[in-house]
Design a protein around this motif. Structure first.
Motif, PDB file in Angstrom:
ATOM      1  N   MET A   1     -10.714  -1.387   0.439  1.00 57.89           N
ATOM      2  CA  MET A   1     -10.808  -1.848  -0.943  1.00 57.89           C
ATOM      3  C   MET A   1      -9.859  -1.074  -1.840  1.00 57.89           C
ATOM      4  O   MET A   1      -9.212  -1.616  -2.709  1.00 57.89           O
ATOM      5  CB  MET A   1     -12.240  -1.652  -1.434  1.00 57.89           C
ATOM      6  CG  MET A   1     -12.530  -2.275  -2.775  1.00 57.89           C
ATOM      7  SD  MET A   1     -12.157  -4.013  -2.758  1.00 57.89           S
ATOM      8  CE  MET A   1     -11.395  -4.179  -4.340  1.00 57.89           C
ATOM      9  N   SER A   4      -6.549  -2.567  -1.901  1.00 56.89           N
ATOM     10  CA  SER A   4      -6.358  -3.899  -2.448  1.00 56.89           C
ATOM     11  C   SER A   4      -6.838  -4.049  -3.885  1.00 56.89           C
ATOM     12  O   SER A   4      -6.443  -4.951  -4.575  1.00 56.89           O
ATOM     13  CB  SER A   4      -7.076  -4.920  -1.571  1.00 56.89           C
ATOM     14  OG  SER A   4      -8.439  -4.635  -1.585  1.00 56.89           O
ATOM     15  N   LEU A   9      -3.961 -10.806  -8.466  1.00 59.11           N
ATOM     16  CA  LEU A   9      -3.911 -12.091  -7.802  1.00 59.11           C
ATOM     17  C   LEU A   9      -2.473 -12.438  -7.465  1.00 59.11           C
ATOM     18  O   LEU A   9      -2.140 -12.857  -6.371  1.00 59.11           O
ATOM     19  CB  LEU A   9      -4.494 -13.113  -8.767  1.00 59.11           C
ATOM     20  CG  LEU A   9      -4.641 -14.528  -8.290  1.00 59.11           C
ATOM     21  CD1 LEU A   9      -5.588 -14.571  -7.134  1.00 59.11           C
ATOM     22  CD2 LEU A   9      -5.158 -15.381  -9.420  1.00 59.11           C
ATOM     23  N   LEU A  12      -0.857 -10.350  -4.637  1.00 61.24           N
ATOM     24  CA  LEU A  12      -1.365 -10.613  -3.300  1.00 61.24           C
ATOM     25  C   LEU A  12      -0.979 -11.998  -2.826  1.00 61.24           C
ATOM     26  O   LEU A  12      -0.647 -12.200  -1.679  1.00 61.24           O
ATOM     27  CB  LEU A  12      -2.874 -10.435  -3.300  1.00 61.24           C
ATOM     28  CG  LEU A  12      -3.255  -8.973  -3.476  1.00 61.24           C
ATOM     29  CD1 LEU A  12      -4.718  -8.837  -3.744  1.00 61.24           C
ATOM     30  CD2 LEU A  12      -2.870  -8.196  -2.246  1.00 61.24           C
ATOM     31  N   ILE A  13      -1.052 -12.904  -3.736  1.00 60.29           N
ATOM     32  CA  ILE A  13      -0.738 -14.265  -3.332  1.00 60.29           C
ATOM     33  C   ILE A  13       0.748 -14.403  -3.057  1.00 60.29           C
ATOM     34  O   ILE A  13       1.165 -15.044  -2.118  1.00 60.29           O
ATOM     35  CB  ILE A  13      -1.132 -15.235  -4.454  1.00 60.29           C
ATOM     36  CG1 ILE A  13      -2.629 -15.301  -4.551  1.00 60.29           C
ATOM     37  CG2 ILE A  13      -0.584 -16.602  -4.178  1.00 60.29           C
ATOM     38  CD1 ILE A  13      -3.288 -15.759  -3.302  1.00 60.29           C
ATOM     39  N   PRO A  17       1.538 -12.670   3.685  1.00 54.22           N
ATOM     40  CA  PRO A  17       0.226 -12.185   4.110  1.00 54.22           C
ATOM     41  C   PRO A  17       0.281 -11.033   5.094  1.00 54.22           C
ATOM     42  O   PRO A  17      -0.747 -10.526   5.485  1.00 54.22           O
ATOM     43  CB  PRO A  17      -0.415 -13.417   4.733  1.00 54.22           C
ATOM     44  CG  PRO A  17       0.707 -14.311   5.074  1.00 54.22           C
ATOM     45  CD  PRO A  17       1.790 -14.038   4.094  1.00 54.22           C
ATOM     46  N   PRO A 130      -0.452 -22.570   0.038  1.00 51.47           N
ATOM     47  CA  PRO A 130      -1.537 -21.692  -0.427  1.00 51.47           C
ATOM     48  C   PRO A 130      -1.148 -20.927  -1.687  1.00 51.47           C
ATOM     49  O   PRO A 130      -1.969 -20.727  -2.574  1.00 51.47           O
ATOM     50  CB  PRO A 130      -1.740 -20.735   0.740  1.00 51.47           C
ATOM     51  CG  PRO A 130      -1.222 -21.447   1.917  1.00 51.47           C
ATOM     52  CD  PRO A 130      -0.110 -22.308   1.430  1.00 51.47           C
TER      53      PRO A 130
ATOM     54  N   SER B  10     -13.893  -7.577  -8.039  1.00 49.31           N
ATOM     55  CA  SER B  10     -14.887  -6.592  -8.462  1.00 49.31           C
ATOM     56  C   SER B  10     -14.598  -6.003  -9.842  1.00 49.31           C
ATOM     57  O   SER B  10     -15.478  -5.452 -10.476  1.00 49.31           O
ATOM     58  CB  SER B  10     -14.968  -5.471  -7.432  1.00 49.31           C
ATOM     59  OG  SER B  10     -13.652  -5.046  -7.133  1.00 49.31           O
ATOM     60  N   LEU B  15     -10.406 -15.047  -9.962  1.00 51.98           N
ATOM     61  CA  LEU B  15      -9.549 -15.446  -8.851  1.00 51.98           C
ATOM     62  C   LEU B  15      -9.392 -16.963  -8.791  1.00 51.98           C
ATOM     63  O   LEU B  15      -8.294 -17.477  -8.667  1.00 51.98           O
ATOM     64  CB  LEU B  15     -10.134 -14.923  -7.540  1.00 51.98           C
ATOM     65  CG  LEU B  15     -10.281 -13.404  -7.458  1.00 51.98           C
ATOM     66  CD1 LEU B  15     -10.942 -13.001  -6.152  1.00 51.98           C
ATOM     67  CD2 LEU B  15      -8.929 -12.724  -7.574  1.00 51.98           C
ATOM     68  N   ASP B  67     -16.140  -8.492  -1.591  1.00 51.42           N
ATOM     69  CA  ASP B  67     -15.614  -7.970  -2.854  1.00 51.42           C
ATOM     70  C   ASP B  67     -15.590  -9.026  -3.945  1.00 51.42           C
ATOM     71  O   ASP B  67     -15.133  -8.760  -5.055  1.00 51.42           O
ATOM     72  CB  ASP B  67     -14.166  -7.494  -2.656  1.00 51.42           C
ATOM     73  CG  ASP B  67     -14.104  -6.264  -1.790  1.00 51.42           C
ATOM     74  OD1 ASP B  67     -15.176  -5.669  -1.567  1.00 51.42           O
ATOM     75  OD2 ASP B  67     -13.010  -5.907  -1.338  1.00 51.42           O
ATOM     76  N   GLU B 104     -11.116  -8.512  -1.054  1.00 54.54           N
ATOM     77  CA  GLU B 104     -10.276  -9.265  -1.964  1.00 54.54           C
ATOM     78  C   GLU B 104      -8.984  -9.692  -1.268  1.00 54.54           C
ATOM     79  O   GLU B 104      -8.499 -10.810  -1.432  1.00 54.54           O
ATOM     80  CB  GLU B 104      -9.959  -8.408  -3.190  1.00 54.54           C
ATOM     81  CG  GLU B 104      -9.369  -9.204  -4.313  1.00 54.54           C
ATOM     82  CD  GLU B 104      -9.072  -8.338  -5.528  1.00 54.54           C
ATOM     83  OE1 GLU B 104      -9.633  -7.247  -5.622  1.00 54.54           O
ATOM     84  OE2 GLU B 104      -8.258  -8.771  -6.354  1.00 54.54           O
ATOM     85  N   ARG B 105      -8.481  -8.805  -0.476  1.00 53.58           N
ATOM     86  CA  ARG B 105      -7.233  -9.064   0.244  1.00 53.58           C
ATOM     87  C   ARG B 105      -7.384 -10.296   1.142  1.00 53.58           C
ATOM     88  O   ARG B 105      -6.566 -11.217   1.107  1.00 53.58           O
ATOM     89  CB  ARG B 105      -6.900  -7.822   1.067  1.00 53.58           C
ATOM     90  CG  ARG B 105      -5.784  -7.955   2.040  1.00 53.58           C
ATOM     91  CD  ARG B 105      -4.468  -7.682   1.367  1.00 53.58           C
ATOM     92  NE  ARG B 105      -3.475  -8.649   1.784  1.00 53.58           N
ATOM     93  CZ  ARG B 105      -2.243  -8.688   1.301  1.00 53.58           C
ATOM     94  NH1 ARG B 105      -1.893  -7.838   0.363  1.00 53.58           N
ATOM     95  NH2 ARG B 105      -1.386  -9.563   1.736  1.00 53.58           N
ATOM     96  N   LEU B 108      -7.691 -13.497  -0.767  1.00 55.89           N
ATOM     97  CA  LEU B 108      -6.437 -14.008  -1.316  1.00 55.89           C
ATOM     98  C   LEU B 108      -5.535 -14.550  -0.213  1.00 55.89           C
ATOM     99  O   LEU B 108      -4.791 -15.506  -0.420  1.00 55.89           O
ATOM    100  CB  LEU B 108      -5.736 -12.909  -2.110  1.00 55.89           C
ATOM    101  CG  LEU B 108      -6.478 -12.524  -3.393  1.00 55.89           C
ATOM    102  CD1 LEU B 108      -5.830 -11.329  -4.045  1.00 55.89           C
ATOM    103  CD2 LEU B 108      -6.536 -13.695  -4.350  1.00 55.89           C
ATOM    104  N   ASP B 109      -5.631 -13.933   0.969  1.00 46.52           N
ATOM    105  CA  ASP B 109      -4.845 -14.462   2.080  1.00 46.52           C
ATOM    106  C   ASP B 109      -5.260 -15.890   2.414  1.00 46.52           C
ATOM    107  O   ASP B 109      -4.456 -16.710   2.817  1.00 46.52           O
ATOM    108  CB  ASP B 109      -5.047 -13.582   3.322  1.00 46.52           C
ATOM    109  CG  ASP B 109      -4.253 -12.288   3.198  1.00 46.52           C
ATOM    110  OD1 ASP B 109      -3.410 -12.215   2.285  1.00 46.52           O
ATOM    111  OD2 ASP B 109      -4.493 -11.367   3.987  1.00 46.52           O
ATOM    112  N   TYR B 111      -6.519 -17.980   0.364  1.00 50.89           N
ATOM    113  CA  TYR B 111      -6.695 -18.657  -0.937  1.00 50.89           C
ATOM    114  C   TYR B 111      -6.557 -20.177  -0.851  1.00 50.89           C
ATOM    115  O   TYR B 111      -7.381 -20.930  -1.350  1.00 50.89           O
ATOM    116  CB  TYR B 111      -5.669 -18.088  -1.911  1.00 50.89           C
ATOM    117  CG  TYR B 111      -5.935 -18.374  -3.359  1.00 50.89           C
ATOM    118  CD1 TYR B 111      -6.698 -17.515  -4.119  1.00 50.89           C
ATOM    119  CD2 TYR B 111      -5.417 -19.510  -3.961  1.00 50.89           C
ATOM    120  CE1 TYR B 111      -6.941 -17.760  -5.450  1.00 50.89           C
ATOM    121  CE2 TYR B 111      -5.658 -19.770  -5.300  1.00 50.89           C
ATOM    122  CZ  TYR B 111      -6.414 -18.898  -6.035  1.00 50.89           C
ATOM    123  OH  TYR B 111      -6.660 -19.147  -7.348  1.00 50.89           O
TER     124      TYR B 111
END
Lengths: 1194, 147
Positions: A1, A4, A9, A12-13, A17, A130, B10, B15, B67, B104-105, B108-109, B111
Motif C-alpha cells: 500500500m 501505491s 489515478l 497508475l492508469i 501495468p 482500459p 483510502s 476512482l 484498499d 489500489e494498484r 487500477l490495473d 480498471y
C-alpha cells in the motif's frame, strides 16, 4: 500500500501495468518527464475530492483542459491524415512515462488502422481501452475509428470495449455520468478547430445507424453482438424522438419474432444449460428486448406495449421477467384495470405469476409485490373481487419470502405505503389489513407442504415474527430496513387511529380472526377435514396473543436495537419509536432513549433534524400528541441546541400549540417555555424553576445556539401567549371594570393570574427574561412583553406597563425576585441597558392610556351636560383612534377593524362616526398614511373567503385544528418558507437532493445588528406608507373575528424565518414591492432573533446550505439581512444578457457559449453567472455556469 | 433508481463514479458527502462489511474492499436492502476480476474490466445482471446464456 498510496489515478492508469520503479512514490517523481497534460491532470487528481472543484481550482483545471484541447486538436488533425506512424516507438514511450489522452486517442486511430496484426488487438484490450476508461468522456473524433473497429475486428474483447465507448459517446450530453479525469467539451473544441473538428452531432447518426443495423441482424452467430448493440443504443438520450421511435421499432420487431413462441419457463435456472440452442438464443433475445424496453419511456396507452410487457412474465430469462414485472407494475399504477385484465390468467393459482414467487431474482419478486399491490388496491376493480383476491393472495404469500427485501416490500404494500404519496385512508386501511387479514396458502402450492404450513396465518403474526428475527440480524442494512418498516407500521397505525377506524381494538386475540375464518370455511369448504385439524392445532401456546402483546414484544426488540453502533440505524429506530408511541402510553422510556442518544456526539445534524421533522409528521398524524411531542422536542433543545434547526423547531412549537386544542394550549405553551428555563450559558444565572435535563451546551458554539433558541422561544412566547391564553383586548368577554385598574401592583398580579393563569405565567417568564439572560434575549423579551401588552386586555396591559416603567427606571430586580412584594425600593438602573428600547414602547402605552383618560373625561362631560356628540368631536376621537392604531401597528400585528386603542367604551362612538361618514370598518381609514396591519392580511386576503364567523367570542377551535392538520397542504402560508418546505418535503417523503456536508453552518449565518434592524424598520415603514393605501382592507367586518384572530396567530406571528410569509403572487394585491416591504417591517420586529432563513432544499436552488466546497454555496455567505429584497428578483425577475465571447465549458457545471448567444441569467455566484440558454447548444446543454465577464447584461 | 455508484481509494480520491439522475450541481456535494462518510466510518471495517446511511428518502450503503471503498446511493425501490444486494454483486465482480480484495494498484490495473463489469451490473441506474457467470460472459461479448 505504501508504494501505491502515493500514486494518483492518472499515474497508475497511464503507466504500463508492469511494476513501477521504486522511486515512483509520488506523482512528481514517477513521471520524470511527463507530458504537461498528464502532469497537470495528475495534479488535479491529487487534490482531495473536497477541494477538487472549488473555484480557485477551476483555473488549474482549465489549464489542464486547454492542454488536452491543444493536444486533441493535433490528434484530430492527425487522424484525418493517413496513419503512417509506427506504433512500436509509441509503445516504448508508454513504458517510460504516463500516457496522455492524446496518446491514447492517437493509439486508437493507429491500432484501428492496423487491426490485422494480432499485437494491435492485444494492445487495444490491455492498454489503450482500459486507460481510456479513466477519462470522463470520449472524444467524438474517436468514433470513426471505433466504428471501423466495430466492423472489422473479430476479437470479442476489443468489440466489447468498442460497444462500451460507443455507448458513452451516445450518452454524453455534457452531463456524462463518467466521472474520472475531466475532459474538455469536445464539441466546443471541434468548433474552435473549424478545419477538422468532429462533433457529436457529426458522429451520432453514424453510430446509431451502425448499431441499428447490428441490432436488427438476425444471424445466429451475431446475436451476442446484437444484444450489445441494442444495449448501447438505449444509452442515447431519450429526448431524441426519432431515435426513440427507431428503438421502439427494433424492440417490438425483436419481440414479434421471439416472444410469441409458446414457451415453458424453467424455473430459477440461470444458464439453462442443456436447453436447445434455438430456445436459448430466443431467450437471450427476449432478455435483450425486455431490458431495452425497460429503458424506454413508458407508453401507457399502447396495447402492444402492455401485451409485450405481459408476455415477458413467462420468459425464461429471470432478468427479462424482472423487467417485464417492473414495467407492468408501473403500468398498473396508472391503469390497473387493463393490466389486471391482461394478467388475469397469469395470476391464477397455476399461472406464471405464482412461479415468480420461486424465481431466483429478488428484484423480480419485489416488482411482483408492487404489481400485486397496485392491482389489488385498485378501485377500478371493485367489480372483480376475484381478480383482486388473486393478486392479494400472491402479495400475502410474498410475506413468506426468504429475502428480507421482498418481505419488507410486501409489508409496506400491505401497509399502504406504495410510493411517496401519503394517503391517510390508504394507510389506515393498510393497518386494518395487516391486523385483520389472514394468509391462506392456495391449494396448488400447499400440496407438498405440511399441515402446519397450510394453517391460515394472521398477517400480523407473520410480520411480527419476521421483524423480530430481523432485529436480531447483524447486518446494518437489514436493521435499518426493519426499523424503517416499523416506522411505516407506526404511520399506518397512527392513520388508523386518526381515521377512527372501527374495530381497531388491539386487545383482541389475533387468532380470533383466523378462527372465525376457519368456522366460515368449514361450512362450505371441500376440505373440512384438514381445516378442522388446523384449527385444533392453532389452539396452541400462541392462543393468547393479542395485537397489543405482539406489538409490545416487537417494540421491546426495537428498543434494544438502539445499541447498534451505526448512528443511522439508531436514528431510524428512534423515528420508529416516535411513530409507534401512542398518545396514552408512558413517554419516559422514549424520552430517556432520545436523551441518551442525543448525548452521543456522533449524531450528524442532518439526522437530528430528520428526527425533529419526524416529530412534525407524527404531530400531523396525531394532533393529540402535541404536548408529548413538544416534550420530546424539548430534549432536542436542551441536548443538541447546536445541531437543530431553530426554524424547524419553531414551526413545531407553533403547529403543536395550534393543534393542542383549547385544553392543551396551556400545557403546550408551558412545554415551549421550558426552553426559557434552561440555565443560560453563563454559570450562576437562573437555573429555572422546573427541573429539566442537564443542558449540553458546554462549548461556546452550543452555548450560542442555545442562546438563539432561547431568543426564539421568548419571541414565540410573546407572539403566541395571547393565543394560548385566549386573551385578546378586542375579544374580551368581560371588559374589566375601571375598578380593577385602580388596584395596586401586587393585587393586580394576583387578579391577573386568577383571571388567566396561562397569560400570567407567560408574563412572569418574560419578565424574568427581561432582566436576566443575555442582551439579545432581554431585547426580545421586552418586545414580547410589549406585544402582549398591546394585545391583552386589562389588567395584563397595566401590569406590563408598570413593569416596563419600573424597568426603565430601574429596580426591577428586587421587584421580580420577590414578586409578592411591591416594588418599594429603587435600586438604580440595574444594568438592563434597555431604557432606550423601552421608551418608545412605553410611549405607545402612555398614549393609549392618555387617550383613554381623555375619552372618559369627554364622555363624562357629555353625560353630565347631557349633550350630543358633535361631528368635530367624533372626528377628533376617530383621528386619535386611527393614530393610535397606526402607532400600535408599528409594534405588532393587531386586527385594525376590531382593535380599540381607546378602550371598549370607544366602540360605540367610533362606530357612529364611521356610519356617518361611510367609512367601512374594514378599510379602517381612507387615510393613505396608515400602516400595514400585517402579512397575514396579505396572505389571507384573496385566497380564501374567511371561514364562518358567527362565533365572535373567540377562536373556532375546530377551524384552527383543521387548519393545523392541513398545515402542509394549504398554500396560504407560503410554501416558500424554508422551514415549512423542509417539513413538507419530509412529510411527503421527497427529497433526494444532495446532503449537507457541513454541519456547522448555523454559525455562518450573518447576524444583524439591532440598530440596523431598527433603522431599517423605520425606513421601510415610511416607504410603505407612501406606497400602500390598502391597509387593513383585508378583513371585512363580518368575518373579522375568526379571520383576524387566526391571522394574528399564524400569519400575524411574522417570525420571518418561520413562515417567512412572503405573500405569494396569487394572494397579493399590492404588488411585489409592497409585499416585500411588509415582510421587512415585520421581520424588523422579529429580527433580533432572526436568523438567515436557510434556503429551501430543492434541486433548483443551488444556494441551499451546501458544503463549503460547493462553489455554489459561496452565494449564501453573501446573503445578508437585506437579501430579502433580492428574493423576489431571484425568483421572478430574471435578467437577460448576451454572450460576448465564445466560452468553452471546463466541467460538468459549466456551459459552452457562442458569442452573441442570448442568455437568461439566473443568479450570480462569485464571478460566475448561472445562465440558461434559449435553446440547447450543440452539446445539448441548456444551463450552467459561465464567467461574468463573458456576458453582457442587458 | 441507483443514483450513484462510487469507488474511492483510502485517502478519498474518487476512482470510478457513475451518477444517474443526479443534477450536475449536486454531484460534487454527493461526492464530498460520501467521501466524508467513508472517512468517518470505514476505518477498521472488515472487508465487505456493509454500512448504511440515509439522507431524506435516499439510502446509502457502503463498504470496504481491500484498499477501495465502494458507495452506492439509491432511492425508491433501491432501498438499503436492494443496494446491499447490488453492492454484493459489485464486490463479487471486483473480487473476481482482481482475484482477491484489491489493492489500489491492482484495482487500477484492472480498471477497464471493472468498468465493463459495472456497465453490465448497473445499466442506466437500474440493476441489470446479478449472476456472476453471466456478467463474466457478457464482458467477453458472449451471450448471457450459452448453448
Amino acid at each position: 500500500m505504501a508504494e501505491s498510496s502515493g500514486k494518483t489515478l492518472m499515474d497508475l492508469i497511464s503507466a504500463d501495468p508492469t511494476p513501477v520503479p521504486a522511486q515512483s512514490t509520488s506523482s512528481s517523481s514517477s513521471s520524470s518527464t511527463p507530458s504537461p497534460a498528464a502532469a497537470s491532470a495528475a495534479s488535479s487528481m491529487h487534490q482531495p475530492m473536497s477541494t477538487k472543484t472549488t473555484l480557485g481550482e477551476k483555473k488549474s483545471k482549465r489549464a489542464t483542459l486547454m492542454q488536452i484541447q491543444s493536444d486533441t486538436i493535433s490528434v484530430a488533425k492527425a487522424a484525418l491524415n493517413p496513419v503512417k506512424a509506427n506504433i512500436m516507438p509509441q509503445r516504448q514511450r508508454q513504458r517510460k512515462k504516463p500516457v496522455s489522452y492524446t496518446q491514447l486517442a492517437r493509439s486508437i486511430h493507429e491500432l484501428a488502422a492496423t487491426l490485422d496484426q494480432k499485437s494491435s488487438q492485444k494492445q487495444l484490450v490491455n492498454h489503450v481501452f482500459p486507460k481510456l476508461a479513466v477519462y470522463n468522456s470520449v472524444d467524438p473524433s474517436l468514433a470513426p475509428s471505433l466504428l471501423m473497429l466495430n466492423q472489422q475486428c473479430e476479437d470479442r474483447n476489443v468489440l466489447r470495449y468498442v460497444y462500451y465507448y460507443l455507448a458513452r459517446i451516445l450518452s454524453d450530453t455534457g452531463l456524462s455520468p463518467g466521472g474520472g479525469i475531466p475532459t474538455p467539451n469536445w464539441d466546443a473544441l471541434a468548433d474552435i478547430d473549424a478545419g477538422g473538428g468532429v462533433t457529436r452531432a457529426d458522429v451520432v447518426p453514424r453510430i446509431v445507424n451502425q448499431l441499428t443495423s447490428e441490432a436488427s441482424n438476425s444471424e445466429v452467430e451475431f446475436h451476442a453482438r446484437r444484444l450489445q448493440a441494442l444495449k448501447a443504443l438505449t444509452y442515447s438520450p431519450s429526448e431524441n424522438s426519432e431515435l426513440l421511435s427507431k428503438l421502439y421499432e427494433i424492440v417490438f420487431g425483436l419481440l414479434d419474432k421471439v416472444a410469441d413462441v409458446p414457451h415453458k419457463r424453467k424455473k430459477g435456472v440461470f444458464g439453462t444449460k442443456g436447453g436447445d440452442k434455438e430456445s436459448i438464443i430466443r431467450s437471450n433475445l427476449q432478455y435483450a428486448a425486455m431490458s431495452a424496453l425497460r429503458r424506454l419511456p413508458l407508453d401507457p396507452g399502447n396495447p402492444v406495449f402492455l401485451h409485450r410487457a405481459a408476455q415477458g412474465v413467462s420468459f425464461a430469462d429471470p432478468v427479462a421477467v424482472r423487467h417485464s414485472l417492473e414495467i407492468l407494475a408501473e403500468l398498473a399504477a396508472r391503469d390497473p384495470y387493463t393490466v389486471a385484465m391482461t394478467l388475469e390468467k397469469l395470476a391464477s393459482p397455476a399461472g406464471a405469476l405464482q412461479d415468480i414467487l420461486h424465481l431466483h431474482d429478488v428484484l423480480a419478486r419485489v416488482a411482483l409485490a408492487r404489481l400485486c399491490h397496485g392491482i389489488s388496491r385498485a378501485r377500478a376493480l371493485d367489480e372483480r373481487p376475484d381478480i383482486r383476491a388473486q393478486f392479494n393472495s400472491i402479495l400475502y404469500q410474498l410475506l413468506l419470502d426468504p429475502s428480507e427485501r421482498v418481505c419488507y416490500e410486501a409489508i409496506l404494500c400491505i401497509l399502504g405505503k406504495y410510493d411517496n404519496t401519503e394517503r391517510m385512508d390508504e394507510r389506515a386501511s393498510g393497518w386494518y389489513r395487516l391486523t385483520r387479514e389472514i394468509l391462506k396458502l392456495p391449494e396448488a402450492t400447499s400440496k407438498d407442504k405440511s399441515n402446519k404450513a397450510k394453517r391460515p396465518q394472521p398477517l400480523i403474526k407473520l410480520v411480527m415474527r419476521r421483524l423480530e428475527s430481523s432485529f436480531r440480524s447483524f447486518s446494518r442494512p437489514v436493521l435499518h430496513a426493519a426499523a424503517r418498516v416499523v416506522q411505516e407500521m407506526g404511520k399506518s397505525r397512527a392513520a388508523a387511529f386518526a381515521m377512527g377506524l372501527e374495530d381497531i381494538d388491539e386487545s383482541v386475540h389475533v387468532n380470533a380472526f383466523s378462527d372465525a375464518l376457519d368456522d366460515a370455511e368449514t361450512n362450505d369448504s371441500s376440505h373440512p377435514e384438514g381445516i378442522r385439524r388446523t384449527s385444533s392445532i392453532s389452539a396452541g401456546p400462541g392462543r393468547n396473543e393479542t395485537i397489543a402483546s405482539l406489538l409490545a414484544s416487537l417494540m421491546e426488540v426495537v428498543r434494544t436495537t438502539v445499541a447498534c453502533e451505526c448512528v443511522y440505524v439508531r436514528g431510524m429506530v428512534v423515528k420508529a419509536l416516535i411513530w409507534m408511541q401512542s398518545p396514552h402510553e408512558s413517554l419516559d422510556e422514549l424520552k430517556s432513549i432520545i436523551a441518551s442518544e442525543l448525548s452521543d456526539p456522533a449524531w450528524p445534524a442532518s439526522l437530528v433534524n430528520d428526527v425533529l421533522l419526524t416529530l412534525h409528521a407524527r404531530f400531523k398524524a396525531t394532533p393529540d400528541m402535541a404536548v408529548i411531542l413538544l416534550e420530546i422536542a424539548r430534549i432536542f433543545a436542551t441536548k443538541v441546541p447546536g445541531k437543530i434547526d431553530a426554524d424547524v423547531l419553531q414551526l413545531l412549537w407553533k403547529t403543536c400549540l395550534v393543534g393542542a386544542g383549547p385544553d392543551g394550549k396551556h400545557t403546550a405553551l408551558e412545554a415551549v417555555t421550558i426552553v426559557l428555563d434552561l440555565p443560560p450559558p453563563q454559570p450562576g444565572s437562573m437555573s429555572g424553576l422546573t427541573s429539566i435535563d442537564r443542558v449540553s451546551a458546554s462549548d461556546p458554539k452550543s452555548a450560542l445556539a442555545l442562546q438563539k433558541l432561547v431568543q426564539a422561544a421568548v419571541w414565540f412566547l410573546g407572539e403566541n401567549a395571547n393565543y394560548a391564553a385566549s386573551e385578546y383586548a378586542w375579544e374580551s368577554a368581560t371588559p374589566p371594570g375601571t375598578a380593577l385598574m385602580m388596584l395596586d401592583a401586587d393585587k393586580m398580579v394576583a387578579a391577573a393570574s386568577s383571571r388567566n393563569p396561562t397569560l400570567a405565567g407567560a408574563l412572569t417568564r418574560l419578565q424574568r427574561c427581561a432582566f436576566s439572560g443575555s442582551w439579545e434575549v432581554r431585547i426580545v423579551a421586552i418586545q414580547a412583553l410589549t406585544t402582549i401588552a398591546i394585545r391583552s386586555g386589562e389588567p395584563f396591559r397595566l401590569q406590563i406597563y408598570e413593569f416596563l416603567n419600573t424597568l426603565a427606571e430601574g429596580g426591577v430586580q428586587s421587584q421580580l425576585s420577590e414578586m409578592h412584594l411591591s416594588n418599594g425600593e429603587d435600586q438604580g438602573v440595574s444594568g438592563t441597558g434597555l431604557g432606550v428600547l423601552i421608551t418608545p414602547m412605553l410611549k405607545v402605552l402612555d398614549e393609549m392610556y392618555q387617550g383613554q383618560d381623555e375619552l372618559i373625561k369627554e364622555i363624562r362631560n357629555h353625560d353630565n351636560a347631557n349633550k350630543e356628540w358633535k361631528d368635530e368631536e367624533l372626528k377628533k376621537l376617530y383621528e386619535t383612534h386611527e393614530r393610535l392604531l397606526d402607532f400600535v401597528s408599528l409594534f405588532c400585528y393587531i386586527p385594525r377593524a376590531k382593535y380599540l386603542p381607546l378602550g371598549p367604551i370607544s366602540a360605540k362612538l367610533i362606530d357612529t362616526y364611521r356610519t356617518k361618514h361611510n367609512i367601512t370598518a374594514s378599510s379602517g381609514s381612507t387615510d393613505p398614511t396608515v400602516v400595514a396591519t400585517g402579512i397575514s392580511d396579505l396572505i389571507y386576503e384573496s385566497t380564501q373567503p374567511a371561514p364562518a364567523a358567527s362565533n365572535s367570542s373567540g377562536l373556532d377551535d375546530d377551524l384552527v385544528n383543521a387548519w393545523a392538520a392541513n398545515l402542509g397542504d394549504d398554500g396560504l402560508l407560503g410554501n416558500n418558507a424554508p422551514a415549512m418546505s423542509r417539513v413538507n418535503d419530509f412529510i411527503a417523503g421527497g427529497g433526494t437532493d444532495a446532503p449537507d456536508v457541513d454541519e456547522e453552518n448555523v454559525f455562518s449565518r450573518p447576524s444583524v445588528g439591532y440598530d440596523d434592524m431598527w433603522a431599517k424598520t423605520l425606513l421601510e415603514t415610511n416607504d410603505q406608507e407612501e406606497d400602500d393605501v390598502r391597509s387593513g382592507s383585508s378583513s371585512p367586518d363580518s368575518t373579522g373575528s375568526v379571520e383576524s384572530s387566526i391571522s394574528s396567530h399564524f400569519g400575524g406571528m411574522n417570525y420571518p424565518s418561520l413562515f417567512s410569509s412572503k405573500p405569494s403572487s396569487s394572494s397579493q394585491t399590492t404588488g411585489k414591492s409592497g409585499g416585500s416591504k411588509y415582510q421587512s417591517t415585520y421581520e424588523g420586529y422579529g429580527s433580533p432573533i432572526r436568523e438567515e432563513p436557510p434556503p429551501p432544499y430543492s434541486y433548483s436552488e443551488p444556494q441551499s446550505r451546501e458544503s463549503f466546497e460547493n462553489p455554489m454555496a459561496a452565494g449564501s455567505g453573501s446573503r445578508s439581512y437585506e437579501s430579502d429584497d433580492e428574493e423576489p428578483r431571484k425568483s421572478t425577475g430574471t435578467r437577460f444578457g448576451t454572450a460576448l465571447y465564445d466560452f468553452t465549458a471546463g466541467g460538468d457545471d459549466e456551459l459552452n457559449l457562442t458569442a452573441e448567444e442570448e442568455l437568461e441569467i439566473e443568479y450570480e455566484v462569485d464571478g460566475w453567472f448561472y445562465v440558461k440558454k434559449k435553446r440547447p447548444g450543440r452539446d445539448g446543454k441548456m444551463a450552467g455556469l459561465v464567467p461574468v465577464l463573458y456576458v453582457n447584461q442587458s | 433508481m441507483i443514483l450513484a455508484v462510487l469507488f474511492a481509494n483510502s485517502v478519498g480520491n474518487v476512482l470510478i463514479e457513475r451518477f444517474n439522475g443526479v443534477p450536475a450541481e449536486e454531484r460534487l456535494t454527493w461526492r464530498s458527502f460520501l467521501v466524508k462518510l467513508g472517512a468517518e466510518n470505514l476505518k477498521g471495517v472488515k472487508n465487505e462489511e456493509l454500512l448504511v446511511a440515509c439522507h431524506k428518502s435516499v439510502y446509502i450503503v457502503y463498504t470496504m474492499l481491500g484498499d477501495v471503498s465502494i458507495f452506492l446511493v439509491g432511492k425508491d425501490e433501491y432501498d438499503e436492502l436492494a443496494l446491499a444486494e447490488a453492492i454484493f454483486i459489485i464486490t463479487g465482480a471486483v473480487k473476481d476480476i482482481c482475484g482477491k480484495p484489491p489493492t489500489e494498484r491492482v484495482f487500477l490495473d484492472k480498471y477497464g474490466r471493472i468498468c465493463l463489469c459495472l456497465d453490465e451490473i448497473v445499466w442506466n441506474g437500474l440493476l441489470e445482471n446479478t449472476d456472476k457467470d453471466r456478467i463474466k460472459r457478457l464482458i467477453r461479448l458472449k451471450p448471457p446464456s450459452e448453448f
